[in-house]
Design a protein around this motif. Sequence first.
Motif, PDB file in Angstrom:
ATOM      1  N   UNK A 284      10.240  19.868  52.380  1.00 19.32           N
ATOM      2  CA  UNK A 284       9.829  18.554  52.895  1.00 19.32           C
ATOM      3  C   UNK A 284       8.402  18.624  53.407  1.00 19.32           C
ATOM      4  N   UNK A 285       7.757  17.466  53.512  1.00 20.22           N
ATOM      5  CA  UNK A 285       6.388  17.381  54.013  1.00 20.22           C
ATOM      6  C   UNK A 285       6.381  16.928  55.478  1.00 20.22           C
ATOM      7  N   UNK A 286       5.560  17.561  56.291  1.00 22.73           N
ATOM      8  CA  UNK A 286       5.305  17.130  57.665  1.00 22.73           C
ATOM      9  C   UNK A 286       3.920  16.477  57.640  1.00 22.73           C
TER      10      UNK A 286
ATOM     11  N   UNK B 241      20.441  18.378  55.543  1.00 20.11           N
ATOM     12  CA  UNK B 241      19.941  19.189  56.665  1.00 20.11           C
ATOM     13  C   UNK B 241      18.569  18.715  57.099  1.00 20.11           C
ATOM     14  N   UNK B 242      17.697  18.450  56.131  1.00 21.67           N
ATOM     15  CA  UNK B 242      16.359  17.969  56.464  1.00 21.67           C
ATOM     16  C   UNK B 242      16.404  16.559  57.035  1.00 21.67           C
ATOM     17  N   UNK B 243      17.334  15.732  56.557  1.00 17.92           N
ATOM     18  CA  UNK B 243      17.480  14.386  57.117  1.00 17.92           C
ATOM     19  C   UNK B 243      17.904  14.460  58.584  1.00 17.92           C
ATOM     20  N   UNK B 244      18.802  15.377  58.908  1.00 19.81           N
ATOM     21  CA  UNK B 244      19.221  15.569  60.301  1.00 19.81           C
ATOM     22  C   UNK B 244      18.096  16.175  61.131  1.00 19.81           C
ATOM     23  N   UNK B 245      17.416  17.164  60.577  1.00 15.65           N
ATOM     24  CA  UNK B 245      16.323  17.818  61.299  1.00 15.65           C
ATOM     25  C   UNK B 245      15.245  16.809  61.685  1.00 15.65           C
ATOM     26  N   UNK B 246      14.770  16.044  60.707  1.00 12.89           N
ATOM     27  CA  UNK B 246      13.666  15.114  60.952  1.00 12.89           C
ATOM     28  C   UNK B 246      14.139  13.853  61.686  1.00 12.89           C
ATOM     29  N   UNK B 247      15.450  13.572  61.620  1.00 19.01           N
ATOM     30  CA  UNK B 247      15.992  12.455  62.378  1.00 19.01           C
ATOM     31  C   UNK B 247      16.232  12.813  63.831  1.00 19.01           C
ATOM     32  N   UNK B 248      16.694  14.027  64.072  1.00 19.65           N
ATOM     33  CA  UNK B 248      16.939  14.479  65.450  1.00 19.65           C
ATOM     34  C   UNK B 248      15.637  14.762  66.184  1.00 19.65           C
ATOM     35  N   UNK B 249      14.705  15.412  65.515  1.00 23.47           N
ATOM     36  CA  UNK B 249      13.438  15.811  66.126  1.00 23.47           C
ATOM     37  C   UNK B 249      12.330  15.004  65.455  1.00 23.47           C
ATOM     38  N   UNK B 250      12.188  13.771  65.948  1.00 23.96           N
ATOM     39  CA  UNK B 250      11.349  12.762  65.295  1.00 23.96           C
ATOM     40  C   UNK B 250       9.865  13.096  65.304  1.00 23.96           C
ATOM     41  N   UNK B 251       9.486  14.097  66.059  1.00 22.30           N
ATOM     42  CA  UNK B 251       8.095  14.527  66.011  1.00 22.30           C
ATOM     43  C   UNK B 251       7.725  14.993  64.606  1.00 22.30           C
ATOM     44  N   UNK B 252       8.749  15.435  63.838  1.00 17.48           N
ATOM     45  CA  UNK B 252       8.513  15.910  62.472  1.00 17.48           C
ATOM     46  C   UNK B 252       8.484  14.781  61.448  1.00 17.48           C
ATOM     47  N   UNK B 253       9.064  13.634  61.787  1.00 18.87           N
ATOM     48  CA  UNK B 253       9.126  12.536  60.815  1.00 18.87           C
ATOM     49  C   UNK B 253       8.040  11.491  61.032  1.00 18.87           C
ATOM     50  N   UNK B 254       7.399  11.535  62.210  1.00 18.31           N
ATOM     51  CA  UNK B 254       6.288  10.624  62.459  1.00 18.31           C
ATOM     52  C   UNK B 254       4.982  11.285  62.047  1.00 18.31           C
ATOM     53  N   UNK B 255       3.964  10.485  61.838  1.00 15.84           N
ATOM     54  CA  UNK B 255       2.658  11.033  61.463  1.00 15.84           C
ATOM     55  C   UNK B 255       2.042  11.683  62.698  1.00 15.84           C
ATOM     56  N   UNK B 256       1.817  12.989  62.616  1.00 15.17           N
ATOM     57  CA  UNK B 256       1.244  13.711  63.763  1.00 15.17           C
ATOM     58  C   UNK B 256      -0.257  13.443  63.844  1.00 15.17           C
ATOM     59  N   UNK B 257      -0.716  13.148  65.037  1.00 16.07           N
ATOM     60  CA  UNK B 257      -2.115  12.830  65.248  1.00 16.07           C
ATOM     61  C   UNK B 257      -2.920  14.102  65.514  1.00 16.07           C
ATOM     62  N   UNK B 258      -3.670  14.506  64.507  1.00 16.79           N
ATOM     63  CA  UNK B 258      -4.591  15.640  64.612  1.00 16.79           C
ATOM     64  C   UNK B 258      -3.983  16.873  65.280  1.00 16.79           C
ATOM     65  N   UNK B 259      -2.881  17.396  64.745  1.00 16.36           N
ATOM     66  CA  UNK B 259      -2.287  18.587  65.357  1.00 16.36           C
ATOM     67  C   UNK B 259      -3.132  19.830  65.088  1.00 16.36           C
ATOM     68  N   UNK B 260      -2.977  20.815  65.943  1.00 15.74           N
ATOM     69  CA  UNK B 260      -3.592  22.119  65.711  1.00 15.74           C
ATOM     70  C   UNK B 260      -2.791  22.794  64.604  1.00 15.74           C
ATOM     71  N   UNK B 261      -3.399  23.005  63.441  1.00 20.25           N
ATOM     72  CA  UNK B 261      -2.653  23.550  62.297  1.00 20.25           C
ATOM     73  C   UNK B 261      -2.181  24.975  62.547  1.00 20.25           C
ATOM     74  N   UNK B 262      -2.762  25.637  63.539  1.00 21.91           N
ATOM     75  CA  UNK B 262      -2.296  26.986  63.879  1.00 21.91           C
ATOM     76  C   UNK B 262      -1.041  26.927  64.751  1.00 21.91           C
TER      77      UNK B 262
END
Length: 397
Positions: free
Chosen positions: A185-187, A312-333
């Motif tokens: 999946x894509x983050x 599994x990915x649907x549950x993961x990204x649904x439970x921890x929505x930080x992964x399903x929303x567009x992250x604003x300029x995260x530190x890629x490290x």
Amino acid sequence: MAPPIKSKKSKKVSKKKLKKKKLKNKNITSAPIDPSAIDSDWWDTFWLKNSSSPGIPSDEEEGFKYFFRISKKTFEYICSLVREDLISRPPSGLINIEGRLLSVEKQVAIALRRLASGESQVSVGASFGVGQSTVSQVTWRFIEALEERAKHHLKWPDSDRMQGIKCKFETLFGLPNCCGAIDATHIIMTLPAVETSDDWCDREKNYSMFLQGIVDHEMRFLDIVTGWPGGMTVPRLLKCSGFFKLCENGERLNGNSRNLFQGAEIREYIVGGVGYPLLPWLITPEVSEGISSSMSAFNARHEAARLLAVRSFMHLKGSWRILSKVMWRPDKRKLPSIILVCCLLHNIIIDCGDQLHPDVALSGHHDSGYGEQRCKQADPLGKITREKLAKHFQHNK
């Protein structure tokens, strides 16, 4: 990336002095803290402040799960894992607006709420009565601690446990010697202009980071790889993974073969979608026209098993929505650590006996907008294994 600029005023410290300084610091004992100075009644305050919002369950136990995705019992277990780390490194400023020290429980709650909701640090902070900088600091400390303390919740099974997994896959889907299902999946994220590149820009013109996972029959992650740019193809992602190298070297999926019909044997393998290459140890469906009835039966069983990874990915990204929303300029490290901790939390929920609630799973596909691109790579040994499986279903009608 340019190396960090060193200060000209910095002085060299000898190893002997540094060691002496560390030993000296270890002997420092902090003064006892007045219990009334610790924000231990955080849940009552939080519930009173946030429970009246639309859609919040009226029952407190269910409300707790709504906000933090886990039961109170599992919450206490997670606190026990990270308690030493969160107490032993108390930075300045970890206080609420009333000036009371944040308890370990409240720190864990803040971090879980940030990961579960995907809301801004300002919004999460407002719901707990702390500032944005505190949310940022607390969340990262929690991620570092859980990444280290919960490693045992995400590891490749030993032979005994793997035997149980294989038995379940055969019981549920009729697939003998199957060890798991794989998907990716894509983050999605935004990047500053100076960091944008074609590597991170995927085929849907989003900047993203890949996450690949292999799951068992209970949708528990057994192996993940992340940190790679979303601009890669799925086959390339697979080949860059440690799992691929271990399998190719005979160090993984190397358990006993299973006897089928008329002396035919089948090795250990996992199942994946058409986006993956057909390999001796990674079996994909047959998509050519005019396939036999036995191959159609195999495809149906294969798809049912493969959907475990999708769910599994649907549950993961649904439970921890930080992964399903567009992250604003995260530190890629740092982003791979955030992703890993969300996978650890997903597994902890399963290992502690909590239910993966269907209502928190994403309603659509976990990679909405990304059509699966067919990989044409097909290893001859993989084809032979797939044919054996199709004939197995024919012999067991």
